[in-house]
Motif scaffolding. Structure first.
Motif, mmCIF file in Angstrom:
data_model
loop_
_atom_site.group_PDB
_atom_site.id
_atom_site.type_symbol
_atom_site.label_atom_id
_atom_site.label_comp_id
_atom_site.label_asym_id
_atom_site.label_seq_id
_atom_site.Cartn_x
_atom_site.Cartn_y
_atom_site.Cartn_z
ATOM 1 N N ASP A 3 17.487 10.629 52.128
ATOM 2 C CA ASP A 3 16.585 11.734 52.778
ATOM 3 C C ASP A 3 16.328 12.722 51.496
ATOM 4 O OD1 ASP A 3 16.140 10.863 55.129
ATOM 5 O OD2 ASP A 3 17.303 12.446 56.226
ATOM 6 N N GLU A 38 4.729 19.847 59.382
ATOM 7 C CA GLU A 38 4.802 18.654 60.171
ATOM 8 C C GLU A 38 3.489 17.580 59.730
ATOM 9 O OE1 GLU A 38 6.061 19.482 64.696
ATOM 10 O OE2 GLU A 38 4.210 20.244 64.024
ATOM 11 N N THR A 76 8.963 24.370 62.159
ATOM 12 C CA THR A 76 8.482 23.036 62.310
ATOM 13 C C THR A 76 8.751 22.209 60.769
ATOM 14 O OG1 THR A 76 6.348 23.479 61.524
ATOM 15 C CG2 THR A 76 6.805 23.355 63.818
ATOM 16 N N GLY A 78 10.461 20.628 57.862
ATOM 17 C CA GLY A 78 11.898 19.825 57.666
ATOM 18 C C GLY A 78 12.423 20.122 56.177
ATOM 19 N N ALA A 79 11.771 20.679 55.218
ATOM 20 C CA ALA A 79 12.152 20.739 53.944
ATOM 21 C C ALA A 79 11.614 21.824 53.321
ATOM 22 C CB ALA A 79 12.200 19.328 53.262
ATOM 23 N N ALA A 105 12.405 24.534 60.348
ATOM 24 C CA ALA A 105 13.043 23.948 61.341
ATOM 25 C C ALA A 105 14.526 24.119 61.377
ATOM 26 C CB ALA A 105 12.728 22.500 61.440
ATOM 27 N N ASP A 107 17.038 22.130 61.766
ATOM 28 C CA ASP A 107 17.581 21.080 61.074
ATOM 29 C C ASP A 107 17.040 20.753 59.713
ATOM 30 O OD1 ASP A 107 15.225 20.090 61.598
ATOM 31 O OD2 ASP A 107 15.952 18.023 62.540
ATOM 32 N N ALA A 108 16.339 21.621 59.098
ATOM 33 C CA ALA A 108 15.832 21.758 57.828
ATOM 34 C C ALA A 108 16.599 21.499 56.806
ATOM 35 C CB ALA A 108 14.862 22.934 57.391
ATOM 36 N N SER A 123 21.971 22.625 54.263
ATOM 37 C CA SER A 123 21.261 23.047 55.653
ATOM 38 C C SER A 123 21.055 24.609 55.804
ATOM 39 C CB SER A 123 22.300 22.581 56.859
ATOM 40 O OG SER A 123 23.310 23.273 56.900
#
Ligand code: THU
Length: 135
Positions: A3, A38, A76, A78-79, A105, A107-108, A123
């Motif tokens: 990832d 997103e 929204t 993620g990274a 987000a 969980d980014a 995280s």
């Protein structure tokens, strides 16, 4: 791990390019940040310093402000990837951690790169446990 490699593939070059626009006559540090929304759209920012030092804006917050200004919905993305010269691997400042914890987000992942192969990743919870929120 894969990832992280995929994120680096997408976000490293945009962050590095943004760092070339840094306005940093006082520290000479060039920092770039890129965030992916997103829809897969990439937004970038660089550090912008000021003679009144406390007005300096970090690359991460500028990238997030650009993303929100372009219509990204808070919570929204993620990274976010940081690229910096003048540091080994930059650990994001406290103000940026607070802003990232609200706008990325839950969980980014945040990746800070010195090069494409030398980086740290965290995280949001690792960067800012027990963050301030309004209830
Ligand atoms: N800086 C960032 O852009 N991001 C951070 O997380 C920490 C510091 C910038 C601000 C200033 O222009 C330079 O790095 C030195 O503090």
């Amino acid at each position: 791990m894969s990832d992280i490699k995929a994120v680096i593939e997408q976000l490293y070059v945009p962050a590095k390019s943004a760092s070339e626009n840094a306005y940093s006559p006082y520290s000479s540090a060039r920092v770039g940040a890129s965030v992916i929304d997103e829809d897969g759209k990439i937004h970038t920012g660089c550090n912008v310093e000021n003679a009144s030092y406390g007005l300096t804006q970090c690359a991460e917050r500028n990238a997030l402000a650009a993303a929100i200004s372009a219509g990204m919905k808070p919570g929204t993305a993620g990274a976010l990837l940081i690229f910096a010269t003048g540091f080994d691997v930059l650990a994001p400042c406290g103000a940026c951690r607070q802003v990232m914890s609200e706008l990325l987000a839950k969980d980014a992942i945040v990746i800070s790169c010195h090069s494409e192969t030398e980086y740290n990743s965290w995280s949001i919870g690792e960067l800012l446990p027990n963050s301030f929120v309004l209830s």
